[in-house]
Motif scaffolding. Structure first.
Motif, PDB file in Angstrom:
ATOM      1  N   VAL A 157       8.360   2.420  -9.599  1.00 10.99           N
ATOM      2  CA  VAL A 157       7.354   3.299  -8.991  1.00 10.99           C
ATOM      3  C   VAL A 157       6.281   2.464  -8.295  1.00 10.99           C
ATOM      4  O   VAL A 157       5.864   2.759  -7.163  1.00 10.99           O
ATOM      5  N   ALA A 158       5.841   1.411  -8.948  1.00 12.98           N
ATOM      6  CA  ALA A 158       4.812   0.542  -8.373  1.00 12.98           C
ATOM      7  C   ALA A 158       5.293  -0.132  -7.090  1.00 12.98           C
ATOM      8  O   ALA A 158       4.483  -0.387  -6.180  1.00 12.98           O
ATOM      9  N   GLU A 159       6.592  -0.417  -6.994  1.00 11.70           N
ATOM     10  CA  GLU A 159       7.118  -1.020  -5.772  1.00 11.70           C
ATOM     11  C   GLU A 159       6.995  -0.068  -4.585  1.00 11.70           C
ATOM     12  O   GLU A 159       6.696  -0.496  -3.464  1.00 11.70           O
ATOM     13  N   GLN A 162       3.315  -0.161  -3.548  1.00 13.10           N
ATOM     14  CA  GLN A 162       2.977  -1.388  -2.840  1.00 13.10           C
ATOM     15  C   GLN A 162       3.545  -1.365  -1.426  1.00 13.10           C
ATOM     16  O   GLN A 162       2.897  -1.816  -0.470  1.00 13.10           O
ATOM     17  N   ALA A 163       4.755  -0.831  -1.261  1.00  6.26           N
ATOM     18  CA  ALA A 163       5.335  -0.732   0.081  1.00  6.26           C
ATOM     19  C   ALA A 163       4.496   0.176   0.972  1.00  6.26           C
ATOM     20  O   ALA A 163       4.314  -0.098   2.165  1.00  6.26           O
ATOM     21  N   ALA A 164       3.966   1.270   0.406  1.00  3.81           N
ATOM     22  CA  ALA A 164       3.100   2.157   1.185  1.00  3.81           C
ATOM     23  C   ALA A 164       1.819   1.431   1.587  1.00  3.81           C
ATOM     24  O   ALA A 164       1.355   1.550   2.735  1.00  3.81           O
ATOM     25  N   ALA A 165       1.228   0.673   0.660  1.00  2.00           N
ATOM     26  CA  ALA A 165       0.039  -0.101   0.995  1.00  2.00           C
ATOM     27  C   ALA A 165       0.355  -1.135   2.073  1.00  2.00           C
ATOM     28  O   ALA A 165      -0.449  -1.367   2.990  1.00  2.00           O
ATOM     29  N   ALA A 217       1.742   7.783  -7.334  1.00  4.18           N
ATOM     30  CA  ALA A 217       1.346   6.383  -7.234  1.00  4.18           C
ATOM     31  C   ALA A 217       0.940   6.030  -5.807  1.00  4.18           C
ATOM     32  O   ALA A 217      -0.052   5.319  -5.585  1.00  4.18           O
ATOM     33  N   ILE A 218       1.680   6.537  -4.834  1.00  3.74           N
ATOM     34  CA  ILE A 218       1.345   6.265  -3.438  1.00  3.74           C
ATOM     35  C   ILE A 218       0.006   6.898  -3.077  1.00  3.74           C
ATOM     36  O   ILE A 218      -0.805   6.297  -2.357  1.00  3.74           O
TER      37      ILE A 218
END
Length: 363
Positions: A157-159, A162-165, A217-218
């Motif tokens: 989920v965190a990946e 991070q990709a969205a950021a 998360a995003i």
């Protein structure tokens, strides 16, 4: 009303972004990222620039991590080199007047050990998909996956987050989460691929949990007005099906609506195939969602004009027609004939079949 005056060719406000028309370029995997870094490059930038007239471009599927890669030379959005490569693309496209969202992607079980440094794909359950992927030697059967441990899921989920950021850093106008076509989120949603007995499997409420955790998360790092998701409720793509599409997708879309994201991008029917493969109430899905509805799958000019004019869709996405017709918007507006697609050049290679299709003004 003339066809040219159809709402399809008029501006539309998506979230807080004003689009000049309602024609969307769908995400299209072309396998031309730079080998090694799997970064977008100058050729990628030229390809998207040619298609800048689309109301919105959604990028090709862009993996959120090395483990999320399922095809040879598809781009990522997790390393500095990849962020820089995509920044070249977005700068070039914006200078040409275009708008682009990054489609962020984890393929789950649709991968091959040769793409994972000899590793094994991950999935909700250790159920092999009867499908193929594209590797160095051409198309090959996917490698059987292992089931994700419950404790691993927050890291995945965190990946996505991070990709969205990273998409913001790369200059994208927004993000589309890939939740369709038998990839990881779709695998969690559909009971044909998800046989888990923990809190991520079984009931529809459990099967939507992973996708909603990704969205939540995003939203901690990304504006909701610039976020959408792609869904394929009844598509059997990549051998991923479910016994209860109305229940699980009705619930999922209702929860997405509560979060106020900008759009759902819905593949109606079987991806690239029949629109009526399974009976499904598309109007109910549209009604359950408060944001924009992007319709996709087999739309012609006339179908798209009718769908938008009748209010069945806010926007319409076109896929392969955009490959062979960089000026597709103008061709649809004027009713001009379309170029023939060269299927031999769809995946991999260089300029041929990528940036060399003729436009109307070059004919």
């Amino acid at each position: 009303m003339s066809q040219d005056a159809s709402p399809l060719f008029q501006p539309f406000t998506l979230g807080d972004l004003v689009l000049p028309n309602r024609i969307v370029m769908a995400p299209l995997t072309r396998n031309r990222a730079t080998p090694g870094t799997v970064a977008a490059n100058a050729l990628t930038a030229a390809y998207y620039k040619q298609r800048a007239a689309a109301g919105l471009i959604i990028s090709e599927g862009t993996q959120v991590s090395p483990q999320g890669q399922g095809y040879l030379n598809t781009p990522g959005l997790y390393s500095p080199e990849q962020i820089a490569g995509w920044k070249t693309v977005t700068d070039t496209l914006h200078a040409a007047g275009g708008r682009i969202f990054a489609q962020i992607w984890h393929v789950g079980r649709v991968s091959h050990s040769s793409l994972l440094n000899g590793g094994v794909p991950v999935a909700p359950s250790a159920i092999p998909a009867k499908t193929k992927t594209y590797v160095a030697d051409g198309f090959a059967d996917v490698t059987p996956p292992r089931a994700l441990e419950t404790a691993e899921i927050p890291g995945v989920v965190a990946e996505y987050a991070q990709a969205a950021a990273n998409a913001l850093k790369a200059g994208f106008d927004g993000v589309e989460i890939h939740g369709a076509n038998g990839y990881l989120i779709d695998q969690f949603l559909k009971d044909g691929a998800n046989q888990r007995t923990d809190g991520y499997g079984g009931s529809p409420e459990n099967r939507v949990r992973f996708g909603l955790e990704v969205v939540d998360a995003i939203l901690k790092v990304f504006p909701k007005t610039r976020l959408g998701i792609r869904l394929s409720p009844v598509s059997p793509a990549n051998d991923t099906v479910t016994s209860d599409p109305a229940q699980v997708f009705g619930l999922f879309v209702s929860e997405l609506s509560k979060r106020g994201i900008a759009f759902i991008h819905v593949i109606e029917g079987a991806t690239g195939g029949p629109r009526d493969n399974v009976a499904f109430d598309w109007a109910a899905i549209r009604k359950a969602f408060s944001g924009a509805y992007i319709a996709n799958n087999g739309y012609t000019r006339d179908l798209a004009i009718d769908a938008v004019s009748a209010g069945r869709a806010d926007l319409v996405a076109f896929g392969r027609p955009f490959i062979a017709n960089p000026d597709l918007v103008e061709r649809l507006r004027t009713g001009a004939p379309l170029n023939e697609l060269d299927r031999a050049t769809l995946y991999g290679g260089g300029e041929k079949g990528y940036t060399d299709y003729p436009t109307l003004d070059a004919a």
